[in-house]
Scaffold this motif. Structure first.
Motif, PDB file in Angstrom:
ATOM      1  N   TYR A 131       0.821  -1.209   0.000  1.00  0.00           N
ATOM      2  CA  TYR A 131       0.000   0.000   0.000  1.00  0.00           C
ATOM      3  C   TYR A 131       0.859   1.266   0.000  1.00  0.00           C
ATOM      4  O   TYR A 131       0.339   2.372  -0.120  1.00  0.00           O
ATOM      5  CB  TYR A 131      -0.960   0.017   1.199  1.00  0.00           C
ATOM      6  N   LYS A 132       2.176   1.105   0.109  1.00  0.00           N
ATOM      7  CA  LYS A 132       3.089   2.248   0.097  1.00  0.00           C
ATOM      8  C   LYS A 132       4.365   1.847  -0.634  1.00  0.00           C
ATOM      9  O   LYS A 132       4.873   0.734  -0.452  1.00  0.00           O
ATOM     10  CB  LYS A 132       3.423   2.681   1.525  1.00  0.00           C
ATOM     11  N   TYR A 133       4.860   2.775  -1.462  1.00  0.00           N
ATOM     12  CA  TYR A 133       6.093   2.548  -2.215  1.00  0.00           C
ATOM     13  C   TYR A 133       7.090   3.648  -1.851  1.00  0.00           C
ATOM     14  O   TYR A 133       6.724   4.810  -1.712  1.00  0.00           O
ATOM     15  CB  TYR A 133       5.820   2.571  -3.715  1.00  0.00           C
ATOM     16  N   SER A 134       8.352   3.254  -1.733  1.00  0.00           N
ATOM     17  CA  SER A 134       9.354   4.244  -1.368  1.00  0.00           C
ATOM     18  C   SER A 134      10.731   3.730  -1.787  1.00  0.00           C
ATOM     19  O   SER A 134      10.846   2.847  -2.639  1.00  0.00           O
ATOM     20  CB  SER A 134       9.308   4.518   0.139  1.00  0.00           C
ATOM     21  N   LEU A 226      22.824   9.656  -2.770  1.00  0.00           N
ATOM     22  CA  LEU A 226      22.590   8.223  -2.565  1.00  0.00           C
ATOM     23  C   LEU A 226      21.102   7.932  -2.377  1.00  0.00           C
ATOM     24  O   LEU A 226      20.506   8.260  -1.359  1.00  0.00           O
ATOM     25  CB  LEU A 226      23.391   7.730  -1.358  1.00  0.00           C
ATOM     26  N   GLN A 227      20.525   7.330  -3.381  1.00  0.00           N
ATOM     27  CA  GLN A 227      19.143   6.833  -3.346  1.00  0.00           C
ATOM     28  C   GLN A 227      19.190   5.397  -3.854  1.00  0.00           C
ATOM     29  O   GLN A 227      19.659   5.151  -4.971  1.00  0.00           O
ATOM     30  CB  GLN A 227      18.237   7.684  -4.244  1.00  0.00           C
ATOM     31  N   PHE A 228      18.718   4.462  -3.076  1.00  0.00           N
ATOM     32  CA  PHE A 228      18.926   3.056  -3.433  1.00  0.00           C
ATOM     33  C   PHE A 228      17.833   2.173  -2.840  1.00  0.00           C
ATOM     34  O   PHE A 228      17.012   2.619  -2.054  1.00  0.00           O
ATOM     35  CB  PHE A 228      20.307   2.583  -2.951  1.00  0.00           C
ATOM     36  N   ARG A 229      17.823   0.965  -3.284  1.00  0.00           N
ATOM     37  CA  ARG A 229      16.923  -0.089  -2.838  1.00  0.00           C
ATOM     38  C   ARG A 229      15.462   0.354  -2.730  1.00  0.00           C
ATOM     39  O   ARG A 229      14.999   0.787  -1.683  1.00  0.00           O
ATOM     40  CB  ARG A 229      17.363  -0.679  -1.490  1.00  0.00           C
ATOM     41  N   ASP A 278       9.023   7.463  -9.590  1.00  0.00           N
ATOM     42  CA  ASP A 278       9.602   7.457 -10.930  1.00  0.00           C
ATOM     43  C   ASP A 278      11.058   7.880 -10.847  1.00  0.00           C
ATOM     44  O   ASP A 278      11.439   8.996 -11.225  1.00  0.00           O
ATOM     45  CB  ASP A 278       8.802   8.391 -11.850  1.00  0.00           C
ATOM     46  N   LEU A 279      11.883   6.985 -10.314  1.00  0.00           N
ATOM     47  CA  LEU A 279      13.303   7.266 -10.119  1.00  0.00           C
ATOM     48  C   LEU A 279      14.125   6.040 -10.499  1.00  0.00           C
ATOM     49  O   LEU A 279      13.665   4.897 -10.343  1.00  0.00           O
ATOM     50  CB  LEU A 279      13.596   7.595  -8.649  1.00  0.00           C
TER      51      LEU A 279
END
Length: 289
Positions: A131-134, A226-229, A278-279
């Motif tokens: 129900y949540k994406y991040s 740093l944006q990951f996983r 959208d990343l």
């Protein structure tokens, strides 16, 4: 004598038919999701008319108490309130630290809780649809990004986190020392990065973003590079609680279709966290989660 013999034959035939029916019922019970399964937890919840939800109460804006009162709110709290309402159930929240949640589900202390699904967790628990994406980010000191320019730079650093969280496992995977906390508020984690007791907090983008905004006096920020996983949040419940899983999924699907899920996400996160971001993000290989 003949009459007695005929009665005995009829009785034996009836017993055989009943035994066959019983065997058929037993063969379908507990065979997985779908018709014919037995879900004791769902039956208990229906009998009580109440679902018990584990939550932290300390993580703004997912689960927290509003200033000056004892009103528990937050995105995951209000999602569960709406789910319970659509299932025509009362709801009770049990305040727990993250390390206590899964044992509490297994023991029956609580029925469900928000959680990131992983392969290991899915072996022992049922999960709803997400129900949540991040995605995952780091809180570091502003002046030098805590001398972390890549995930490999975590080696030898001190990372604040819960003992059993995925984020602590990521830190350990790259050689960081994890400084563990109980059910501590955001302030405790973030202040320790600010004052140098720790170097970094690895966690969910939305939680970190709003946690930092709460304490502008701290010399910290989200790591700019740093944006990951990618991550998802779902509702964890006992293994083989298939009817409960189906009921929760139905409620979440209704909320997605009528816009309630998006409205709640924007209310608490100022972005629609119910949709995939959208990343382009780096995933992490070799994690045994």
């Amino acid at each position: 004598m003949k009459r007695s013999k005929y009665i005995s034959i009829i009785l034996l035939a009836s017993i055989a038919i009943l035994s066959a029916c019983g065997s058929s019922d037993e063969s379908t019970a507990g065979s997985g999701s779908g018709e014919g399964t037995t879900d004791e937890r769902w039956e208990e919840i229906q009998e009580k008319g109440e679902i018990v939800v584990g939550t932290s109460g300390t993580l703004f804006p997912a689960s927290y108490y509003e200033d000056g009162d004892d009103n528990l709110t937050g995105f995951e709290v209000e999602v569960m309130r709406e789910v319970a309402d659509r299932m025509e159930l009362d709801i009770t929240f049990e305040i727990l630290g993250i390390d206590s949640v899964l044992p509490a589900i297994q023991s029956g202390r609580i029925d469900v809780s928000a959680m990131q699904p992983t392969e290991k967790r899915e072996e022992e628990f049922n999960f709803s649809e997400p129900y949540k994406y991040s995605y995952t980010t780091m809180v570091v000191r502003k002046d030098d990004n805590s001398d972390i320019n890549s995930l490999e730079d975590l080696e030898g650093k001190k990372a604040g986190g819960g003992a059993t969280t995925i984020y602590s496992q990521i830190a350990e995977h790259f050689g960081a020392e994890v400084v563990t906390y109980g059910n501590a508020p955001n302030e405790a984690y973030l202040r320790d990065v600010h004052n140098g007791r720790t170097d970094v907090v690895i966690n969910d983008y939305y939680l970190q973003k709003f946690g930092i905004a709460e304490f502008p006096e701290f010399d910290i920020h989200l790591h700019p590079d740093l944006q990951f996983r990618p991550t998802v949040k779902a509702i964890a419940m006992p293994k083989q609680a298939d009817q409960l899983t189906e009921e929760i999924n139905n409620a979440l699907q209704e909320m997605r279709e009528d816009g309630t899920l998006s409205e709640l996400a924007i209310q608490f996160f100022e972005e629609d966290a119910s949709q995939k971001p959208d990343l382009e993000m780096e995933d992490i290989e070799g994690l045994d989660l």
